[in-house]
Design a protein around this motif. Structure first.
Motif: not given
Length: 149
Positions: A26, A30, A44, A92
Protein backbone atom coordinates in the motif's frame (compact mmCIF):
# COMPACT_ATOMS: atom_id res chain seq x y z
CA UNK A 1 -7.38 -29.17 24.47
CA UNK A 2 -6.38 -26.99 21.55
CA UNK A 3 -5.90 -23.27 21.78
CA UNK A 4 -8.53 -21.04 20.10
CA UNK A 5 -7.23 -19.75 16.73
CA UNK A 6 -7.08 -16.12 17.85
CA UNK A 7 -4.77 -17.12 20.70
CA UNK A 8 -2.44 -19.30 18.61
CA UNK A 9 0.83 -17.35 18.29
CA UNK A 10 1.60 -19.01 14.94
CA UNK A 11 -1.64 -17.79 13.42
CA UNK A 12 -1.20 -14.34 14.93
CA UNK A 13 2.29 -14.26 13.36
CA UNK A 14 0.87 -15.27 9.96
CA UNK A 15 -1.58 -12.35 10.12
CA UNK A 16 1.15 -9.97 11.30
CA UNK A 17 3.55 -10.91 8.50
CA UNK A 18 0.76 -10.68 5.93
CA UNK A 19 -0.26 -7.30 7.32
CA UNK A 20 3.32 -6.03 7.03
CA UNK A 21 3.43 -7.14 3.39
CA UNK A 22 0.07 -5.54 2.60
CA UNK A 23 1.04 -2.30 4.31
CA UNK A 24 4.32 -2.15 2.39
CA UNK A 25 2.52 -2.70 -0.92
CA UNK A 26 0.00 0.00 0.00
CA UNK A 27 2.83 2.42 0.83
CA UNK A 28 4.46 1.81 -2.57
CA UNK A 29 1.13 2.32 -4.35
CA UNK A 30 0.43 5.48 -2.34
CA UNK A 31 3.84 6.88 -3.29
CA UNK A 32 3.23 5.98 -6.93
CA UNK A 33 -0.35 7.29 -7.26
CA UNK A 34 -0.64 9.99 -4.60
CA UNK A 35 -3.50 12.49 -4.50
CA UNK A 36 -5.05 14.17 -7.52
CA UNK A 37 -4.55 17.93 -8.01
CA UNK A 38 -8.22 18.43 -7.08
CA UNK A 39 -7.58 16.90 -3.65
CA UNK A 40 -9.29 13.56 -4.36
CA UNK A 41 -7.43 10.86 -2.35
CA UNK A 42 -6.80 8.70 -5.42
CA UNK A 43 -4.32 6.27 -3.87
CA UNK A 44 -6.54 5.27 -0.94
CA UNK A 45 -9.57 5.10 -3.22
CA UNK A 46 -7.77 2.72 -5.61
CA UNK A 47 -6.26 0.67 -2.78
CA UNK A 48 -9.59 0.15 -1.06
CA UNK A 49 -11.43 -0.76 -4.26
CA UNK A 50 -8.69 -3.13 -5.43
CA UNK A 51 -8.49 -4.68 -1.97
CA UNK A 52 -12.27 -5.19 -1.94
CA UNK A 53 -12.15 -6.88 -5.34
CA UNK A 54 -9.29 -9.16 -4.29
CA UNK A 55 -10.87 -10.02 -0.94
CA UNK A 56 -14.14 -10.96 -2.62
CA UNK A 57 -12.26 -13.16 -5.10
CA UNK A 58 -10.11 -14.76 -2.41
CA UNK A 59 -13.00 -15.62 -0.10
CA UNK A 60 -15.10 -16.99 -2.97
CA UNK A 61 -12.18 -19.12 -4.17
CA UNK A 62 -11.63 -20.48 -0.68
CA UNK A 63 -15.35 -21.13 -0.22
CA UNK A 64 -15.43 -23.10 -3.48
CA UNK A 65 -12.81 -25.48 -2.07
CA UNK A 66 -15.28 -26.75 0.52
CA UNK A 67 -14.78 -27.02 4.25
CA UNK A 68 -11.83 -25.00 5.50
CA UNK A 69 -8.62 -27.01 5.84
CA UNK A 70 -5.54 -26.02 7.80
CA UNK A 71 -3.97 -24.76 4.60
CA UNK A 72 -7.13 -22.85 3.69
CA UNK A 73 -7.15 -21.20 7.10
CA UNK A 74 -3.53 -20.13 6.68
CA UNK A 75 -4.26 -18.69 3.23
CA UNK A 76 -7.35 -16.87 4.52
CA UNK A 77 -5.50 -15.42 7.49
CA UNK A 78 -2.27 -14.58 5.67
CA UNK A 79 -3.74 -13.24 2.42
CA UNK A 80 -7.17 -12.04 3.55
CA UNK A 81 -6.81 -10.76 7.09
CA UNK A 82 -3.09 -10.04 6.78
CA UNK A 83 -2.13 -8.83 3.31
CA UNK A 84 -5.48 -7.40 2.22
CA UNK A 85 -6.22 -6.11 5.72
CA UNK A 86 -2.92 -4.22 5.61
CA UNK A 87 -3.42 -3.15 2.01
CA UNK A 88 -6.86 -1.62 2.52
CA UNK A 89 -7.26 1.20 4.99
CA UNK A 90 -10.42 2.38 6.66
CA UNK A 91 -8.46 4.73 8.90
CA UNK A 92 -6.99 6.63 5.93
CA UNK A 93 -10.45 6.80 4.39
CA UNK A 94 -11.82 8.35 7.59
CA UNK A 95 -8.93 10.82 7.94
CA UNK A 96 -9.18 11.87 4.30
CA UNK A 97 -12.92 12.46 4.59
CA UNK A 98 -12.30 14.56 7.71
CA UNK A 99 -9.58 16.57 5.93
CA UNK A 100 -11.80 17.23 2.92
CA UNK A 101 -14.67 18.36 5.16
CA UNK A 102 -12.36 20.52 7.29
CA UNK A 103 -10.99 22.17 4.11
CA UNK A 104 -14.54 23.11 3.13
CA UNK A 105 -14.73 20.50 0.34
CA UNK A 106 -17.96 19.09 1.73
CA UNK A 107 -19.33 17.74 -1.54
CA UNK A 108 -16.05 16.01 -2.40
CA UNK A 109 -15.72 14.61 1.12
CA UNK A 110 -19.22 13.18 1.13
CA UNK A 111 -18.89 11.89 -2.43
CA UNK A 112 -15.55 10.26 -1.58
CA UNK A 113 -17.04 8.52 1.45
CA UNK A 114 -20.19 7.32 -0.29
CA UNK A 115 -18.38 6.18 -3.46
CA UNK A 116 -15.73 4.38 -1.42
CA UNK A 117 -18.35 2.34 0.42
CA UNK A 118 -20.70 1.71 -2.51
CA UNK A 119 -18.00 0.97 -5.08
CA UNK A 120 -16.12 -1.10 -2.49
CA UNK A 121 -19.20 -3.31 -2.18
CA UNK A 122 -19.53 -3.46 -5.97
CA UNK A 123 -15.84 -4.39 -6.28
CA UNK A 124 -16.24 -7.13 -3.67
CA UNK A 125 -19.23 -8.59 -5.53
CA UNK A 126 -17.27 -8.35 -8.79
CA UNK A 127 -14.45 -10.32 -7.16
CA UNK A 128 -16.93 -12.97 -6.06
CA UNK A 129 -18.40 -13.19 -9.57
CA UNK A 130 -14.95 -13.38 -11.20
CA UNK A 131 -13.77 -16.12 -8.85
CA UNK A 132 -17.02 -18.03 -9.35
CA UNK A 133 -16.70 -17.83 -13.15
CA UNK A 134 -13.04 -18.83 -12.97
CA UNK A 135 -13.98 -21.84 -10.84
CA UNK A 136 -16.64 -22.94 -13.34
CA UNK A 137 -14.34 -22.33 -16.32
CA UNK A 138 -11.52 -24.29 -14.68
CA UNK A 139 -13.75 -27.23 -13.88
CA UNK A 140 -15.24 -27.29 -17.38
CA UNK A 141 -11.71 -27.46 -18.84
CA UNK A 142 -10.52 -30.32 -16.65
CA UNK A 143 -11.20 -33.79 -18.05
CA UNK A 144 -13.49 -35.99 -16.02
CA UNK A 145 -12.35 -39.35 -14.63
CA UNK A 146 -13.68 -41.17 -17.73
CA UNK A 147 -11.97 -38.71 -20.11
CA UNK A 148 -8.47 -38.78 -18.59
CA UNK A 149 -5.90 -40.59 -20.66
Amino acid sequence: MTRPPHLDPRLVAVVAVGGAVGTAVRWVLTQTIGTSPSGWPTATFVENLLGSLLLGALLEALLRRGEESRRGRLVRLAAGTGVLGGFTTFSSLAIEIERLLAAGQVTMGLLYGVLSVVLGLVACVAGIVLASRHHRWRHQRLPGPDEAS
